[in-house]
Every structure is written in structure tokens, then in C-alpha cells.
Design an enzyme around this catalytic site. Structure first.
Site, mmCIF file in Angstrom:
data_model
loop_
_atom_site.group_PDB
_atom_site.id
_atom_site.type_symbol
_atom_site.label_atom_id
_atom_site.label_comp_id
_atom_site.label_asym_id
_atom_site.label_seq_id
_atom_site.Cartn_x
_atom_site.Cartn_y
_atom_site.Cartn_z
ATOM 1 N N GLY A 33 -57.714 39.178 -78.459
ATOM 2 C CA GLY A 33 -56.571 39.283 -77.544
ATOM 3 C C GLY A 33 -56.374 37.919 -76.906
ATOM 4 O O GLY A 33 -56.876 36.904 -77.405
ATOM 5 N N ILE A 59 -57.648 36.658 -74.229
ATOM 6 C CA ILE A 59 -58.888 35.991 -73.779
ATOM 7 C C ILE A 59 -59.639 35.455 -75.008
ATOM 8 O O ILE A 59 -60.145 34.333 -74.993
ATOM 9 C CB ILE A 59 -59.773 36.938 -72.942
ATOM 10 C CG1 ILE A 59 -59.003 37.441 -71.719
ATOM 11 C CG2 ILE A 59 -61.055 36.214 -72.498
ATOM 12 C CD1 ILE A 59 -59.728 38.489 -70.885
ATOM 13 N N ARG A 87 -57.960 44.137 -84.635
ATOM 14 C CA ARG A 87 -57.193 45.193 -85.324
ATOM 15 C C ARG A 87 -56.038 44.592 -86.119
ATOM 16 O O ARG A 87 -55.699 45.050 -87.182
ATOM 17 C CB ARG A 87 -56.649 46.191 -84.299
ATOM 18 C CG ARG A 87 -57.620 47.329 -84.009
ATOM 19 C CD ARG A 87 -57.055 48.226 -82.969
ATOM 20 N NE ARG A 87 -56.566 47.417 -81.841
ATOM 21 C CZ ARG A 87 -56.000 47.905 -80.754
ATOM 22 N NH1 ARG A 87 -55.823 49.184 -80.625
ATOM 23 N NH2 ARG A 87 -55.614 47.130 -79.763
ATOM 24 N N ARG A 144 -66.997 44.755 -72.121
ATOM 25 C CA ARG A 144 -67.528 45.938 -71.436
ATOM 26 C C ARG A 144 -68.893 46.275 -72.037
ATOM 27 O O ARG A 144 -69.083 46.192 -73.264
ATOM 28 C CB ARG A 144 -66.597 47.144 -71.613
ATOM 29 C CG ARG A 144 -65.330 47.095 -70.788
ATOM 30 C CD ARG A 144 -65.594 47.199 -69.278
ATOM 31 N NE ARG A 144 -64.382 47.146 -68.477
ATOM 32 C CZ ARG A 144 -63.838 46.028 -67.988
ATOM 33 N NH1 ARG A 144 -64.395 44.852 -68.219
ATOM 34 N NH2 ARG A 144 -62.740 46.078 -67.247
ATOM 35 N N GLU A 168 -73.395 49.589 -64.477
ATOM 36 C CA GLU A 168 -73.402 48.466 -63.528
ATOM 37 C C GLU A 168 -73.433 49.009 -62.109
ATOM 38 O O GLU A 168 -72.816 50.028 -61.852
ATOM 39 C CB GLU A 168 -72.143 47.615 -63.734
ATOM 40 C CG GLU A 168 -72.119 46.985 -65.121
ATOM 41 C CD GLU A 168 -70.860 46.168 -65.397
ATOM 42 O OE1 GLU A 168 -69.965 46.117 -64.523
ATOM 43 O OE2 GLU A 168 -70.774 45.591 -66.475
ATOM 44 N N HIS A 217 -71.090 40.696 -63.961
ATOM 45 C CA HIS A 217 -69.680 40.994 -64.245
ATOM 46 C C HIS A 217 -68.739 40.097 -63.416
ATOM 47 O O HIS A 217 -67.993 40.591 -62.571
ATOM 48 C CB HIS A 217 -69.386 42.490 -63.984
ATOM 49 C CG HIS A 217 -68.164 42.964 -64.721
ATOM 50 N ND1 HIS A 217 -68.013 44.265 -65.165
ATOM 51 C CD2 HIS A 217 -67.025 42.326 -65.095
ATOM 52 C CE1 HIS A 217 -66.843 44.394 -65.765
ATOM 53 N NE2 HIS A 217 -66.231 43.231 -65.729
#
Ligand code: DGY
Length: 322
Positions: free
Chosen positions: A157, A159, A179, A239, A268, A287
């Protein structure tokens, strides 16, 4: 009739919510650090028209069912796996996130984590502070080179692309799996599309940037780590749920891969008795992908703007669907 009520699930700077307060009754959970208790979140949601939520809040069917006035949930993150989108759609609630404004900041952190893990920077800092540096030695804290190596980005994506752009500065070969094909990244950054298994077997650095979905849950498992090349370094700042942490622990312990840099975990905050934290070759962060002062401010501004727009009957700037 009073002003419509908005609940913000964490304490954020007052000056950033002034615009919301002009039109709405705004209340915030009074803590910067702790998650709003579930019961309180449900209670506040019962009369809220808008919620500004954190990735630590579970915004689920139970909540939507009890929130008849709710029109918008503005999540302060690009990821929205904490929100049940089907339930939101069923209850006609718009869900928004904060893409774009955090792209470069998250890419910077991911690259910093990659460098820190490869060059053993946290170990080296501890070494100096613990007064262990008594002489210089040829292989003292020797890590792995980053420049001219192969980086494999899973989840290309914006990022992912920003990470690839940084990798060009290190003259790395760039592989990606996604994808859909990213022709611009192929053309402009020289990124090469490969299958997931090819990426695992050819990359020196495997960087996980894929969102957590039912399809990606646990995709980095025993088999995936076995497919990585000797000496591979695994980096995750998307994640924790995309990684089987027990399998990662075993892969590191058995030497199937060399090291891991992790900004995210399945549960977390991770506790310090977690097996992964017992390993020197794990660099763990709390995070902080998008945690720069500038970017967090932009994220809050975007989230509040989304709430204002939706409640004024306009289209949100960054809806996650629709
Ligand atoms: C996000 O925005 O999803 C990040 O994980 C927060 O740092």
C-alpha cells in the site's frame, strides 16, 4: 435541543478539538495512557452521534446495537481491524481512518526498525550503558549489512511504497507481494512483483505491511519462516495478528531466521515475560509507527474533520468504505 454529543476515547490536546466544540458537545476519556473501560465506552456511545476512537477500542456489534444515534466512528489510525465494518454498515454508521498523513512517518519508523535490528543498535546502546565496552574487537556487535541487500515488502500500500522509496537510497533490490500489481512502484522504484513464497525465499529483509484481515491472520507462520532464507530478518509494523508469535519465537530460537524487529504484537501492550522479549535478536517497540508529534496532530485533525463532515451531511475525507 442541545448540541449533538461526541465522545473521544482518549485525552487529546484541547486546542485540537475546539472546532468540534463549536458545534457539538464534546467529552473525552480523561486519560492519555489508559484505554477507556468497556462499560464506560458503551454508556457514552448510547447517546453519541460521533466517536473518535483509538485502535485499542473494540467497536463491535454490541456497541453499534446500543448506539441508535451514532453516525460516524473516526478511528485514529490507518488500520481499522478494531472495528466491525459489517456491523457498522448494518447500522448505517460511516467509519473513517487516517491514511496518507501518516505514510512517511510510518515508513521512517519501519526503516529505522529495520536498521536498528540489522545493525543491533539497541544491543549496542545497552552495551555501552552497561559499561561492557572495554576494548574494540573486529566482530564486536557485528550486524548485517542493509545496503545492496534484497528487501521484500508484503503489502504494497502507500506505506509499503514509501518504504520501497527509502530502500532505493540504500541501493537495495526491491521485491513485493500484494493483492494487486503496483505498476507505478515497478516503473519508478524498480520494485519487482513476486509470489509470497518467492519473496520469502529471496529476501534478506522481509517487511510486513499487510493489514490484519481474516485472510492475513497468522500468515507469517512456521511454514513461512521455514521458507525464509538463512540469515533473514523479519520486520513487522502493521499488526501483530498477522504473525504466529510462537512460530516466530521458534524460528528465531532454532536459527531459521536471524532477527526480528517488531513494532506490533498480537496482544498489546506486550508484557516483558513474553518469550519473544527474552531473545537478544528481537528489537521490540511499543506500536509507535506513526508516533511523531507532527503526524499525530495531523491524524487528530483529520479524524475531527471527518466527524464534522459526516455530521454535516457531507462525504468524509477518508471513509474506509462507501
Ligand atoms: C495505524 O495507524 O494503523 C498505526 O498502526 C498506528 O500507529
Amino acid at each position: 435541543m442541545g448540541k449533538p454529543y461526541i465522545f473521544i476515547t482518549r485525552k487529546i490536546p484541547n486546542h485540537l478539538v475546539e472546532k468540534l466544540r463549536d458545534q457539538y458537545e464534546v467529552e473525552m476519556w480523561d486519560s492519555e495512557e489508559t484505554v477507556v473501560p468497556r462499560e464506560l465506552l458503551l454508556e457514552k456511545s448510547r447517546h453519541a452521534y460521533g466517536l473518535l476512537t483509538m485502535l485499542t477500542d473494540s467497536i463491535d456489534q454490541e456497541l453499534f446495537q446500543q448506539a441508535p444515534n451514532l453516525k460516524v466512528v473516526a478511528n485514529l489510525a490507518v488500520g481499522y481491524d478494531n472495528i466491525d465494518l459489517d456491523a457498522a454498515q448494518k447500522h448505517n454508521v460511516v467509519v473513517t481512518n487516517t491514511p496518507d498523513v501518516l505514510t512517511d512517518t510510518t515508513a521512517d519508523l519501519t526503516f529505522a526498525l529495520l536498521l536498528a535490528t540489522a545493525r543491533r543498535i539497541p544491543e549496542a546502546v545497552d552495551y555501552v550503558k552497561a559499561d561492557q565496552w572495554t576494548s574494540w574487537a573486529p566482530y564486536m556487535l557485528a550486524g548485517s549489512d542493509v545496503h545492496h541487500k534484497t528487501i521484500g515488502i508484503v503489502g504494497m500500500g502507500s506505506i509499503g511504497e514509501a518504504i520501497a522509496k527509502r530502500a532505493t537510497g540504500f541501493e537495495m533490490e526491491i521485491l513485493y507481494h500484494n493483492r494487486s500489481r503496483k505498476e507505478k512502484a515497478e516503473r519508478e522504484l524498480g520494485a519487482k512483483y513476486v509470489s509470497f513464497n518467492e519473496l520469502l525465499s529471496q529476501s534478506d529483509f522481509i517487511v510486513c505491511m499487510t493489514p490484519l484481515t481474516p485472510e492475513t491472520k497468522d500468515m507469517f507462520n512456521k511454514e513461512a519462516f521455514k521458507n525464509m532464507k538463512d540469515g533473514a530478518i523479519f520486520i513487522n509494523s502493521s499488526r501483530g495478528g498477522v504473525v504466529n508469535e510462537q512460530d516466530l519465537y521458534e524460528a528465531l530460537k532454532d536459527g531459521d531466521i536471524k532477527a526480528a524487529g517488531l513494532d506490533v504484537f498480537k496482544n498489546e501492550p506486550i508484557r516483558n515475560d513474553h518469550p519473544l522479549l527474552s531473545l537478544d535478536q528481537v528489537v521490540a517497540l511499543p506500536h509507535i509507527g506513526s508516533a511523531s508529534l507532527e503526524t499525530r496532530t495531523e491524524m487528530i485533525k483529520l479524524a475531527t474533520e471527518n466527524i464534522i463532515r459526516v455530521l454535516n451531511g457531507e462525504t468524509a475525507l477518508t471513509p474506509v468504505y462507501g
